[in-house]
Design a protein around this motif. Structure first.
Motif, PDB file in Angstrom:
ATOM      1  N   TYR A   1      11.380  10.523 -22.676  1.00 31.33           N
ATOM      2  CA  TYR A   1      11.011   9.668 -23.806  1.00 31.33           C
ATOM      3  C   TYR A   1       9.520   9.814 -24.068  1.00 31.33           C
ATOM      4  N   GLU A   2       9.196  10.143 -25.306  1.00 30.40           N
ATOM      5  CA  GLU A   2       7.810  10.285 -25.739  1.00 30.40           C
ATOM      6  C   GLU A   2       7.354   8.973 -26.372  1.00 30.40           C
ATOM      7  N   PHE A   3       6.274   8.393 -25.811  1.00 29.69           N
ATOM      8  CA  PHE A   3       5.776   7.121 -26.315  1.00 29.69           C
ATOM      9  C   PHE A   3       4.831   7.303 -27.500  1.00 29.69           C
ATOM     10  N   ASP A   4       4.039   8.381 -27.473  1.00 29.92           N
ATOM     11  CA  ASP A   4       3.051   8.565 -28.536  1.00 29.92           C
ATOM     12  C   ASP A   4       2.602  10.018 -28.536  1.00 29.92           C
ATOM     13  N   ALA A   5       2.845  10.737 -29.634  1.00 33.98           N
ATOM     14  CA  ALA A   5       2.405  12.131 -29.733  1.00 33.98           C
ATOM     15  C   ALA A   5       2.300  12.537 -31.189  1.00 33.98           C
ATOM     16  N   GLU A   6       1.388  11.925 -31.897  1.00 36.36           N
ATOM     17  CA  GLU A   6       1.210  12.236 -33.309  1.00 36.36           C
ATOM     18  C   GLU A   6       0.106  13.272 -33.462  1.00 36.36           C
ATOM     19  N   ALA A   7       0.435  14.396 -34.087  1.00 33.94           N
ATOM     20  CA  ALA A   7      -0.531  15.479 -34.280  1.00 33.94           C
ATOM     21  C   ALA A   7      -1.105  15.394 -35.693  1.00 33.94           C
ATOM     22  N   ARG A   8      -2.330  14.925 -35.814  1.00 31.02           N
ATOM     23  CA  ARG A   8      -2.958  14.751 -37.128  1.00 31.02           C
ATOM     24  C   ARG A   8      -3.688  16.024 -37.533  1.00 31.02           C
ATOM     25  N   ALA A   9      -3.583  16.357 -38.833  1.00 33.02           N
ATOM     26  CA  ALA A   9      -4.234  17.550 -39.355  1.00 33.02           C
ATOM     27  C   ALA A   9      -4.690  17.294 -40.782  1.00 33.02           C
ATOM     28  N   SER A  10      -5.594  18.153 -41.274  1.00 38.36           N
ATOM     29  CA  SER A  10      -6.089  18.028 -42.642  1.00 38.36           C
ATOM     30  C   SER A  10      -6.423  19.408 -43.194  1.00 38.36           C
ATOM     31  N   ALA A  11      -6.388  19.521 -44.523  1.00 33.63           N
ATOM     32  CA  ALA A  11      -6.766  20.741 -45.230  1.00 33.63           C
ATOM     33  C   ALA A  11      -7.877  20.384 -46.200  1.00 33.63           C
ATOM     34  N   ASN A  12      -9.053  20.983 -45.983  1.00 33.02           N
ATOM     35  CA  ASN A  12     -10.239  20.658 -46.790  1.00 33.02           C
ATOM     36  C   ASN A  12     -10.522  19.165 -46.790  1.00 33.02           C
ATOM     37  N   GLY A  13     -10.282  18.508 -45.653  1.00 32.96           N
ATOM     38  CA  GLY A  13     -10.555  17.085 -45.521  1.00 32.96           C
ATOM     39  C   GLY A  13      -9.453  16.178 -45.992  1.00 32.96           C
ATOM     40  N   HIS A  14      -8.390  16.708 -46.611  1.00 31.36           N
ATOM     41  CA  HIS A  14      -7.277  15.894 -47.087  1.00 31.36           C
ATOM     42  C   HIS A  14      -6.181  15.852 -46.021  1.00 31.36           C
ATOM     43  N   PRO A  15      -5.722  14.661 -45.636  1.00 31.15           N
ATOM     44  CA  PRO A  15      -4.717  14.538 -44.566  1.00 31.15           C
ATOM     45  C   PRO A  15      -3.410  15.249 -44.914  1.00 31.15           C
ATOM     46  N   ILE A  16      -2.807  15.838 -43.886  1.00 29.15           N
ATOM     47  CA  ILE A  16      -1.493  16.461 -43.995  1.00 29.15           C
ATOM     48  C   ILE A  16      -0.505  15.565 -43.262  1.00 29.15           C
ATOM     49  N   ASP A  17       0.706  15.442 -43.825  1.00 28.06           N
ATOM     50  CA  ASP A  17       1.724  14.635 -43.149  1.00 28.06           C
ATOM     51  C   ASP A  17       1.856  15.082 -41.697  1.00 28.06           C
ATOM     52  N   ALA A  18       1.692  14.129 -40.779  1.00 29.23           N
ATOM     53  CA  ALA A  18       1.676  14.457 -39.352  1.00 29.23           C
ATOM     54  C   ALA A  18       3.041  14.210 -38.727  1.00 29.23           C
ATOM     55  N   PRO A  19       3.588  15.211 -38.031  1.00 22.92           N
ATOM     56  CA  PRO A  19       4.856  14.990 -37.320  1.00 22.92           C
ATOM     57  C   PRO A  19       4.648  14.042 -36.146  1.00 22.92           C
ATOM     58  N   ASN A  20       5.587  13.157 -35.944  1.00 20.23           N
ATOM     59  CA  ASN A  20       5.526  12.216 -34.831  1.00 20.23           C
ATOM     60  C   ASN A  20       6.708  12.495 -33.905  1.00 20.23           C
ATOM     61  N   LEU A  21       6.418  12.819 -32.661  1.00 19.40           N
ATOM     62  CA  LEU A  21       7.459  13.190 -31.704  1.00 19.40           C
ATOM     63  C   LEU A  21       7.937  12.017 -30.862  1.00 19.40           C
ATOM     64  N   LYS A  22       7.618  10.797 -31.254  1.00 15.32           N
ATOM     65  CA  LYS A  22       8.059   9.633 -30.498  1.00 15.32           C
ATOM     66  C   LYS A  22       9.586   9.549 -30.510  1.00 15.32           C
ATOM     67  N   GLY A  23      10.184   9.420 -29.309  1.00 10.83           N
ATOM     68  CA  GLY A  23      11.630   9.344 -29.221  1.00 10.83           C
ATOM     69  C   GLY A  23      12.165  10.081 -28.007  1.00 10.83           C
ATOM     70  N   SER A  24      13.493  10.255 -27.950  1.00 14.94           N
ATOM     71  CA  SER A  24      14.166  10.822 -26.779  1.00 14.94           C
ATOM     72  C   SER A  24      14.487  12.300 -26.968  1.00 14.94           C
ATOM     73  N   THR A  25      14.415  13.030 -25.864  1.00 16.51           N
ATOM     74  CA  THR A  25      14.719  14.457 -25.837  1.00 16.51           C
ATOM     75  C   THR A  25      15.511  14.786 -24.581  1.00 16.51           C
ATOM     76  N   GLY A  26      16.549  15.620 -24.729  1.00 13.83           N
ATOM     77  CA  GLY A  26      17.279  16.131 -23.583  1.00 13.83           C
ATOM     78  C   GLY A  26      16.733  17.494 -23.193  1.00 13.83           C
ATOM     79  N   ILE A  27      16.608  17.741 -21.896  1.00 14.86           N
ATOM     80  CA  ILE A  27      15.986  18.973 -21.398  1.00 14.86           C
ATOM     81  C   ILE A  27      16.908  19.655 -20.393  1.00 14.86           C
ATOM     82  N   GLY A  28      17.101  20.947 -20.556  1.00 11.30           N
ATOM     83  CA  GLY A  28      17.813  21.755 -19.572  1.00 11.30           C
ATOM     84  C   GLY A  28      16.885  22.851 -19.078  1.00 11.30           C
ATOM     85  N   GLU A  29      17.002  23.241 -17.824  1.00  9.86           N
ATOM     86  CA  GLU A  29      16.094  24.248 -17.279  1.00  9.86           C
ATOM     87  C   GLU A  29      16.783  25.142 -16.259  1.00  9.86           C
TER      88      GLU A  29
END
Length: 201
Positions: A134-162
């Protein structure tokens, strides 16, 4: 007689404590390479729009688990971990001249899982495992020429196999190598590979 009756119990408790995973925590550092290319967007020269950013990252984790020795060579590791990672920000310029900037991002995760390993010999031990994260907080903020770009937020559950392989070159050295592949479904999706060099002390 009393001391003799207590001894087997003490030995069992000692064995149970030894089965607790020793991996109480770790720190790590490295570099992350992010590449992007789009054939839908083109620069002044008609080439594809692309960028590549390489930034350092560092992190740490704390955890505790229990190792159940299924047989003399097979062991099941049940564990829980809290992981923190920070990736530094970076900049690049697109072919059209726009400045693309990524801010530093922090990740806070809780992972519960299991891993089954088999000791082929003193050097080789393949393994396979599954986990819920479970990801509590992982928002990747970005901008182009100083204007914000919609940031993906990975908060939530993930299943992992290895699946992976642990290699210990020599029993006289606290050195080992871990080569693994992980697949993700849920909030995060994809495949990743890793090569870790461990020196225990």
């Amino acid at each position: 007689m009393a001391s003799e009756s207590v001894k087997p119990y003490a030995e069992k408790m000692e064995g149970a404590l030894r089965s607790l995973a020793r991996e109480l925590g770790s720190v790590r550092a490295g570099r992350a390479n992010n590449e992007y290319e789009s054939s839908d967007l083109r620069g002044p020269d008609g080439g594809h729009v692309e960028y590549e950013i390489s930034t350092p990252y560092y992190g740490a984790h704390v955890g505790l688990g229990y190792v159940w020795n299924v047989t003399d060579k097979a062991a099941l590791d049940l564990y829980g971990k809290y992981l923190w990672t920070r990736q530094a920000g970076g900049d690049d310029r697109l072919p059209l001249g726009e400045k693309l900037s990524f801010e530093s991002a922090d990740s806070h995760r809780l992972r519960l899982g299991s891993r089954l390993s088999y000791q082929v010999n003193d050097c080789l031990a393949p393994y396979a495992g599954a986990a819920w994260e479970y990801e509590f907080d992982a928002e990747a903020r970005a901008s182009a020429n100083g204007h914000p770009i919609d940031a993906p937020n990975l908060k939530g559950s993930t299943g992992i196999g290895e699946i992976g392989l642990n290699l210990t070159p020599s029993q006289s050295l606290p050195l080992s190598f871990d080569l693994g592949i992980m697949g993700y479904v849920g909030k995060r999706e994809g495949v990743s590979g890793s090569l870790q060099i461990k020196w225990e002390f």
